[in-house]
Scaffold this motif. Structure first.
Motif, PDB file in Angstrom:
ATOM      1  N   TYR A   3       0.836  -1.192   0.000  1.00 39.93           N
ATOM      2  CA  TYR A   3       0.000   0.000   0.000  1.00 39.93           C
ATOM      3  C   TYR A   3       0.870   1.240   0.000  1.00 39.93           C
ATOM      4  O   TYR A   3       2.016   1.222   0.436  1.00 39.93           O
ATOM      5  CB  TYR A   3      -0.954   0.019   1.205  1.00 39.93           C
ATOM      6  CG  TYR A   3      -0.252   0.235   2.520  1.00 39.93           C
ATOM      7  CD1 TYR A   3      -0.089   1.522   3.033  1.00 39.93           C
ATOM      8  CD2 TYR A   3       0.261  -0.832   3.244  1.00 39.93           C
ATOM      9  CE1 TYR A   3       0.559   1.733   4.236  1.00 39.93           C
ATOM     10  CE2 TYR A   3       0.914  -0.632   4.442  1.00 39.93           C
ATOM     11  CZ  TYR A   3       1.058   0.646   4.934  1.00 39.93           C
ATOM     12  OH  TYR A   3       1.707   0.857   6.118  1.00 39.93           O
ATOM     13  N   LEU A  24     -13.112   5.544   5.936  1.00 38.76           N
ATOM     14  CA  LEU A  24     -12.170   4.834   5.071  1.00 38.76           C
ATOM     15  C   LEU A  24     -12.173   3.321   5.296  1.00 38.76           C
ATOM     16  O   LEU A  24     -11.977   2.556   4.366  1.00 38.76           O
ATOM     17  CB  LEU A  24     -10.757   5.380   5.281  1.00 38.76           C
ATOM     18  CG  LEU A  24     -10.576   6.867   5.005  1.00 38.76           C
ATOM     19  CD1 LEU A  24      -9.136   7.269   5.224  1.00 38.76           C
ATOM     20  CD2 LEU A  24     -11.030   7.214   3.610  1.00 38.76           C
ATOM     21  N   LEU A  28     -11.604   0.327   2.457  1.00 36.74           N
ATOM     22  CA  LEU A  28     -10.371  -0.464   2.447  1.00 36.74           C
ATOM     23  C   LEU A  28     -10.679  -1.944   2.666  1.00 36.74           C
ATOM     24  O   LEU A  28     -10.100  -2.814   2.013  1.00 36.74           O
ATOM     25  CB  LEU A  28      -9.407   0.053   3.510  1.00 36.74           C
ATOM     26  CG  LEU A  28      -8.854   1.452   3.231  1.00 36.74           C
ATOM     27  CD1 LEU A  28      -8.159   2.009   4.469  1.00 36.74           C
ATOM     28  CD2 LEU A  28      -7.919   1.436   2.039  1.00 36.74           C
ATOM     29  N   SER A  31     -11.954  -3.397  -0.509  1.00 34.98           N
ATOM     30  CA  SER A  31     -10.868  -3.605  -1.469  1.00 34.98           C
ATOM     31  C   SER A  31     -10.163  -4.927  -1.212  1.00 34.98           C
ATOM     32  O   SER A  31      -9.877  -5.679  -2.135  1.00 34.98           O
ATOM     33  CB  SER A  31      -9.844  -2.471  -1.397  1.00 34.98           C
ATOM     34  OG  SER A  31     -10.329  -1.315  -1.992  1.00 34.98           O
ATOM     35  N   VAL A  47      -3.872   5.080  -1.481  1.00 34.45           N
ATOM     36  CA  VAL A  47      -4.749   6.095  -0.900  1.00 34.45           C
ATOM     37  C   VAL A  47      -4.123   7.449  -1.195  1.00 34.45           C
ATOM     38  O   VAL A  47      -2.968   7.684  -0.853  1.00 34.45           O
ATOM     39  CB  VAL A  47      -4.908   5.902   0.629  1.00 34.45           C
ATOM     40  CG1 VAL A  47      -5.791   6.996   1.220  1.00 34.45           C
ATOM     41  CG2 VAL A  47      -5.453   4.520   0.951  1.00 34.45           C
ATOM     42  N   ILE A  62      -9.215   6.065  -3.192  1.00 30.38           N
ATOM     43  CA  ILE A  62      -8.720   4.746  -2.811  1.00 30.38           C
ATOM     44  C   ILE A  62      -8.811   3.863  -4.052  1.00 30.38           C
ATOM     45  O   ILE A  62      -9.894   3.697  -4.617  1.00 30.38           O
ATOM     46  CB  ILE A  62      -9.560   4.144  -1.664  1.00 30.38           C
ATOM     47  CG1 ILE A  62      -9.505   5.059  -0.443  1.00 30.38           C
ATOM     48  CG2 ILE A  62      -9.075   2.733  -1.329  1.00 30.38           C
ATOM     49  CD1 ILE A  62     -10.502   4.715   0.636  1.00 30.38           C
TER      50      ILE A  62
END
Length: 125
Positions: A3, A24, A28, A31, A47, A62
């Motif tokens: 990341y 967020l 996340l 994802s 991000v 994102i």
């Protein structure tokens, strides 16, 4: 899963930016879970946090390189987490009297994966 977090416009800021809790995290989590990143070669999540001082907005992007989104399945799933997140973002924008069309959008990323774009009020600690 690799990341990166990139900031644009925040580099010289001496003030801390506030992001409402649980905005967020669901994105996340989706994802990782739905993009099948655990089975993706060189999987990544990026991000980006961009400050728009004049508009009093914070943009958060994102993106991942997973399998992308099947929008027909997304509509059928009636995702409670995404619905709640979108409602919270709308409430925050209304609270601070900020108007922005499409404060929460999800698209397929090119060439693969998904991209979520969020606008939030720019708030300092």
């Amino acid at each position: 899963i690799k990341y990166t977090v990139n900031t644009i416009g925040l580099e010289n800021s001496e003030e801390e930016i506030l992001i409402a809790p649980m905005i967020l995290q669901p994105i996340l989590e989706n994802s990782i879970k739905h993009a099948d990143l655990n089975n993706t070669t060189n999987a990544y999540i990026t991000v980006e946090i961009i400050e728009f001082v004049n508009e009093k907005l914070l943009q958060i992007i994102i993106s991942d390189n997973g399998k992308g989104i099947d929008f027909s399945k997304l509509e059928q799933s009636n995702s409670k987490a995404l619905r709640i997140t979108k409602n919270r973002i709308t409430q925050l924008m209304d609270k601070y009297e900020l108007k922005k069309d499409n404060c929460f959008t999800i698209t397929n990323n090119e060439p693969t994966g998904a991209k979520t774009i969020i606008f939030l009020p720019l708030l300092y600690k």
